[in-house]
Design a protein around this motif. Structure first.
Motif, PDB file in Angstrom:
ATOM      1  N   ALA A   1       0.834  -1.206   0.000  1.00  0.00           N
ATOM      2  CA  ALA A   1       0.000   0.000   0.000  1.00  0.00           C
ATOM      3  C   ALA A   1       0.864   1.250   0.000  1.00  0.00           C
ATOM      4  O   ALA A   1       0.566   2.233  -0.691  1.00  0.00           O
ATOM      5  CB  ALA A   1      -0.937  -0.015   1.199  1.00  0.00           C
ATOM      6  N   PHE A   2       1.947   1.213   0.771  1.00  0.00           N
ATOM      7  CA  PHE A   2       2.870   2.351   0.760  1.00  0.00           C
ATOM      8  C   PHE A   2       3.475   2.538  -0.626  1.00  0.00           C
ATOM      9  O   PHE A   2       3.548   3.666  -1.135  1.00  0.00           O
ATOM     10  CB  PHE A   2       3.990   2.154   1.783  1.00  0.00           C
ATOM     11  N   ALA A   3       3.912   1.447  -1.251  1.00  0.00           N
ATOM     12  CA  ALA A   3       4.556   1.543  -2.564  1.00  0.00           C
ATOM     13  C   ALA A   3       3.626   2.157  -3.596  1.00  0.00           C
ATOM     14  O   ALA A   3       4.062   2.969  -4.426  1.00  0.00           O
ATOM     15  CB  ALA A   3       5.023   0.158  -3.017  1.00  0.00           C
ATOM     16  N   ASP A   4       2.344   1.797  -3.555  1.00  0.00           N
ATOM     17  CA  ASP A   4       1.393   2.368  -4.511  1.00  0.00           C
ATOM     18  C   ASP A   4       1.349   3.887  -4.392  1.00  0.00           C
ATOM     19  O   ASP A   4       1.410   4.610  -5.401  1.00  0.00           O
ATOM     20  CB  ASP A   4      -0.009   1.797  -4.276  1.00  0.00           C
ATOM     21  N   GLN A   5       1.255   4.375  -3.152  1.00  0.00           N
ATOM     22  CA  GLN A   5       1.185   5.821  -2.943  1.00  0.00           C
ATOM     23  C   GLN A   5       2.524   6.495  -3.231  1.00  0.00           C
ATOM     24  O   GLN A   5       2.571   7.611  -3.761  1.00  0.00           O
ATOM     25  CB  GLN A   5       0.736   6.129  -1.518  1.00  0.00           C
ATOM     26  N   ALA A   6       3.604   5.815  -2.885  1.00  0.00           N
ATOM     27  CA  ALA A   6       4.932   6.390  -3.093  1.00  0.00           C
ATOM     28  C   ALA A   6       5.227   6.579  -4.573  1.00  0.00           C
ATOM     29  O   ALA A   6       5.738   7.634  -4.986  1.00  0.00           O
ATOM     30  CB  ALA A   6       5.992   5.504  -2.452  1.00  0.00           C
ATOM     31  N   VAL A   7       4.904   5.581  -5.389  1.00  0.00           N
ATOM     32  CA  VAL A   7       5.171   5.684  -6.827  1.00  0.00           C
ATOM     33  C   VAL A   7       4.353   6.813  -7.443  1.00  0.00           C
ATOM     34  O   VAL A   7       4.849   7.566  -8.293  1.00  0.00           O
ATOM     35  CB  VAL A   7       4.898   4.336  -7.524  1.00  0.00           C
ATOM     36  N   ARG A   8       3.120   6.969  -7.002  1.00  0.00           N
ATOM     37  CA  ARG A   8       2.313   8.081  -7.507  1.00  0.00           C
ATOM     38  C   ARG A   8       2.938   9.424  -7.145  1.00  0.00           C
ATOM     39  O   ARG A   8       2.974  10.350  -7.967  1.00  0.00           O
ATOM     40  CB  ARG A   8       0.881   7.995  -6.958  1.00  0.00           C
ATOM     41  N   ALA A   9       3.438   9.528  -5.918  1.00  0.00           N
ATOM     42  CA  ALA A   9       4.067  10.778  -5.484  1.00  0.00           C
ATOM     43  C   ALA A   9       5.343  11.061  -6.271  1.00  0.00           C
ATOM     44  O   ALA A   9       5.617  12.203  -6.658  1.00  0.00           O
ATOM     45  CB  ALA A   9       4.366  10.712  -3.993  1.00  0.00           C
ATOM     46  N   ILE A  10       6.127  10.025  -6.524  1.00  0.00           N
ATOM     47  CA  ILE A  10       7.371  10.191  -7.277  1.00  0.00           C
ATOM     48  C   ILE A  10       7.068  10.633  -8.702  1.00  0.00           C
ATOM     49  O   ILE A  10       7.718  11.536  -9.242  1.00  0.00           O
ATOM     50  CB  ILE A  10       8.186   8.876  -7.256  1.00  0.00           C
ATOM     51  N   ARG A  11       6.086  10.013  -9.309  1.00  0.00           N
ATOM     52  CA  ARG A  11       5.742  10.377 -10.693  1.00  0.00           C
ATOM     53  C   ARG A  11       5.162  11.788 -10.777  1.00  0.00           C
ATOM     54  O   ARG A  11       5.332  12.471 -11.796  1.00  0.00           O
ATOM     55  CB  ARG A  11       4.783   9.346 -11.269  1.00  0.00           C
ATOM     56  N   ALA A  12       4.495  12.212  -9.713  1.00  0.00           N
ATOM     57  CA  ALA A  12       3.971  13.580  -9.681  1.00  0.00           C
ATOM     58  C   ALA A  12       5.074  14.584  -9.363  1.00  0.00           C
ATOM     59  O   ALA A  12       4.856  15.783  -9.442  1.00  0.00           O
ATOM     60  CB  ALA A  12       2.846  13.689  -8.653  1.00  0.00           C
ATOM     61  N   GLN A  13       6.260  14.067  -8.980  1.00  0.00           N
ATOM     62  CA  GLN A  13       7.428  14.885  -8.647  1.00  0.00           C
ATOM     63  C   GLN A  13       7.128  15.895  -7.541  1.00  0.00           C
ATOM     64  O   GLN A  13       7.561  17.049  -7.593  1.00  0.00           O
ATOM     65  CB  GLN A  13       7.978  15.567  -9.893  1.00  0.00           C
ATOM     66  N   VAL A  14       6.376  15.431  -6.535  1.00  0.00           N
ATOM     67  CA  VAL A  14       6.156  16.270  -5.364  1.00  0.00           C
ATOM     68  C   VAL A  14       7.488  16.410  -4.623  1.00  0.00           C
ATOM     69  O   VAL A  14       8.334  15.505  -4.666  1.00  0.00           O
ATOM     70  CB  VAL A  14       5.090  15.679  -4.428  1.00  0.00           C
ATOM     71  N   SER A  15       7.695  17.510  -3.964  1.00  0.00           N
ATOM     72  CA  SER A  15       8.969  17.701  -3.274  1.00  0.00           C
ATOM     73  C   SER A  15       8.993  17.012  -1.917  1.00  0.00           C
ATOM     74  O   SER A  15      10.069  16.613  -1.446  1.00  0.00           O
ATOM     75  CB  SER A  15       9.249  19.197  -3.100  1.00  0.00           C
ATOM     76  N   TYR A  16       7.813  16.832  -1.295  1.00  0.00           N
ATOM     77  CA  TYR A  16       7.758  16.335   0.092  1.00  0.00           C
ATOM     78  C   TYR A  16       6.373  15.756   0.320  1.00  0.00           C
ATOM     79  O   TYR A  16       5.370  16.398  -0.001  1.00  0.00           O
ATOM     80  CB  TYR A  16       8.001  17.528   1.021  1.00  0.00           C
ATOM     81  N   ARG A  17       6.331  14.526   0.815  1.00  0.00           N
ATOM     82  CA  ARG A  17       5.028  13.939   1.119  1.00  0.00           C
ATOM     83  C   ARG A  17       5.130  12.938   2.258  1.00  0.00           C
ATOM     84  O   ARG A  17       6.039  12.106   2.297  1.00  0.00           O
ATOM     85  CB  ARG A  17       4.429  13.253  -0.101  1.00  0.00           C
ATOM     86  N   VAL A  18       4.171  13.025   3.184  1.00  0.00           N
ATOM     87  CA  VAL A  18       4.023  12.044   4.258  1.00  0.00           C
ATOM     88  C   VAL A  18       3.002  11.007   3.796  1.00  0.00           C
ATOM     89  O   VAL A  18       1.938  11.353   3.269  1.00  0.00           O
ATOM     90  CB  VAL A  18       3.547  12.708   5.562  1.00  0.00           C
ATOM     91  N   ILE A  19       3.330   9.736   3.980  1.00  0.00           N
ATOM     92  CA  ILE A  19       2.442   8.635   3.594  1.00  0.00           C
ATOM     93  C   ILE A  19       2.265   7.710   4.794  1.00  0.00           C
ATOM     94  O   ILE A  19       3.268   7.221   5.328  1.00  0.00           O
ATOM     95  CB  ILE A  19       3.022   7.844   2.402  1.00  0.00           C
ATOM     96  N   PRO A  20       1.002   7.472   5.226  1.00  0.00           N
ATOM     97  CA  PRO A  20      -0.253   7.991   4.696  1.00  0.00           C
ATOM     98  C   PRO A  20      -0.509   9.428   5.146  1.00  0.00           C
ATOM     99  O   PRO A  20       0.088   9.889   6.117  1.00  0.00           O
ATOM    100  CB  PRO A  20      -1.293   7.029   5.287  1.00  0.00           C
ATOM    101  N   TRP A  21      -1.434  10.088   4.474  1.00  0.00           N
ATOM    102  CA  TRP A  21      -1.680  11.499   4.775  1.00  0.00           C
ATOM    103  C   TRP A  21      -2.186  11.693   6.207  1.00  0.00           C
ATOM    104  O   TRP A  21      -1.893  12.715   6.842  1.00  0.00           O
ATOM    105  CB  TRP A  21      -2.684  12.100   3.783  1.00  0.00           C
ATOM    106  N   GLN A  22      -2.912  10.704   6.741  1.00  0.00           N
ATOM    107  CA  GLN A  22      -3.415  10.830   8.111  1.00  0.00           C
ATOM    108  C   GLN A  22      -2.271  10.983   9.107  1.00  0.00           C
ATOM    109  O   GLN A  22      -2.357  11.739  10.076  1.00  0.00           O
ATOM    110  CB  GLN A  22      -4.273   9.619   8.502  1.00  0.00           C
ATOM    111  N   MET A  23      -1.186  10.225   8.850  1.00  0.00           N
ATOM    112  CA  MET A  23      -0.026  10.321   9.737  1.00  0.00           C
ATOM    113  C   MET A  23       0.626  11.689   9.603  1.00  0.00           C
ATOM    114  O   MET A  23       1.186  12.220  10.560  1.00  0.00           O
ATOM    115  CB  MET A  23       0.965   9.206   9.388  1.00  0.00           C
ATOM    116  N   GLY A  24       0.547  12.256   8.413  1.00  0.00           N
ATOM    117  CA  GLY A  24       1.085  13.592   8.219  1.00  0.00           C
ATOM    118  C   GLY A  24       0.351  14.625   9.046  1.00  0.00           C
ATOM    119  O   GLY A  24       0.961  15.524   9.630  1.00  0.00           O
ATOM    120  N   VAL A  25      -0.976  14.490   9.118  1.00  0.00           N
ATOM    121  CA  VAL A  25      -1.770  15.417   9.931  1.00  0.00           C
ATOM    122  C   VAL A  25      -1.391  15.290  11.406  1.00  0.00           C
ATOM    123  O   VAL A  25      -1.177  16.284  12.106  1.00  0.00           O
ATOM    124  CB  VAL A  25      -3.278  15.151   9.733  1.00  0.00           C
TER     125      VAL A  25
END
Length: 257
Positions: free
Chosen positions: A205-229
């Motif tokens: 599940a992490f890999a799915d979200q991570a690959v999407r973030a990498i392809r979107a070339q975001v500079s910084y992302r917490v996965i999952p977003w709930q943990m970021g909050v």
């Protein structure tokens, strides 16, 4: 030709899940691990096509070895499109125990020097080519310090700062730097934790979200977003309240502890 993805720490956990996700998407793989036999067995079990992956054996803290396999990768497979510095260690420490200072040194050597050594062989080539993505795997533990986890928290905070610096250096050349902060992922690194792990994710599940973030070339992302909050809210707490909340919380297990 399909994209080439270079991944360290590929023999288990997040690294292995990222490798499988990219492979399923048609990428070629350059996989780095200390346990090459284990990685080769996994590749055979997954029936990876031999012409779509290569395995390189190295400890990321061995700077000479990482420079060598970087050259080998470029010669054999080309300059990667994506380099993921995933290899890391997480061990509890107690500053009052002299032997644990060596734990801290090893943590920094792996999590920080190893990260830079992973990127080093490819930065100049990516800059000259005009594109590429460098991915640093940090942690939500970088946002606030946790008792008994000083080495890991400090090392992951350093990952965030280092990647931010590198992002500014590479951006003029068209090379992107992505910093990912996993929350709690069900891997060998977390299974010995003696405390609750909210929003626990599987590596897949992490890999799915991570690959999407990498392809979107975001500079910084917490996965999952709930943990970021949660992490951001903890960052906003005054120190006296944060300390009170953590009082009595089980510490990260020390080596041999």
């Amino acid at each position: 030709m399909s994209e080439l993805v270079f991944i360290t720490g590929a023999s288990s956990g997040i690294g292995q899940a990222l490798a499988l996700r990219y492979y399923q998407d048609g990428a070629r793989l350059a996989l780095v691990a200390r346990r090459t036999d284990e990685l080769a067995r996994w590749a055979a079990e997954q029936q990876l096509a031999p012409d779509r992956f290569a395995i390189y054996g190295a400890d990321v803290a061995d700077l000479e070895a990482m420079a060598r396999i970087g050259r080998e990768c470029i010669a054999a497979q080309g300059v990667p499109d994506v380099v993921i510095a995933n290899a890391g260690i997480s061990v509890g420490m107690d500053t009052a125990v002299f032997d644990d200072l060596a734990v801290m040194r090893r943590t920094f050597e792996t999590n920080n020097l190893g990260l830079a050594a992973t990127f080093h062989p490819f930065v100049a080539a990516m800059n000259a080519r005009g594109h590429g993505t460098l991915v640093g795997i940090a942690s939500v533990a970088s946002i606030r310090g946790l008792p008994g986890h000083g080495a890991y928290c400090a090392s992951k905070s350093a990952v965030v700062a280092y990647c931010e610096s590198l992002r500014g250096e590479c951006r003029p050349f068209g090379v992107r730097v992505v910093t990912l902060l996993p929350g709690y992922i069900d891997t060998p690194l977390t299974r010995s934790n003696r405390y609750s792990m909210p929003f626990l994710m599987t590596p897949g599940a992490f890999a799915d979200q991570a690959v999407r973030a990498i392809r979107a070339q975001v500079s910084y992302r917490v996965i999952p977003w709930q943990m970021g909050v949660v992490a951001k809210l903890l960052r906003l707490l005054p120190n006296w309240l944060y300390d009170k909340l953590l009082a009595g919380r089980p510490r990260k297990q020390r080596a041999g502890g």
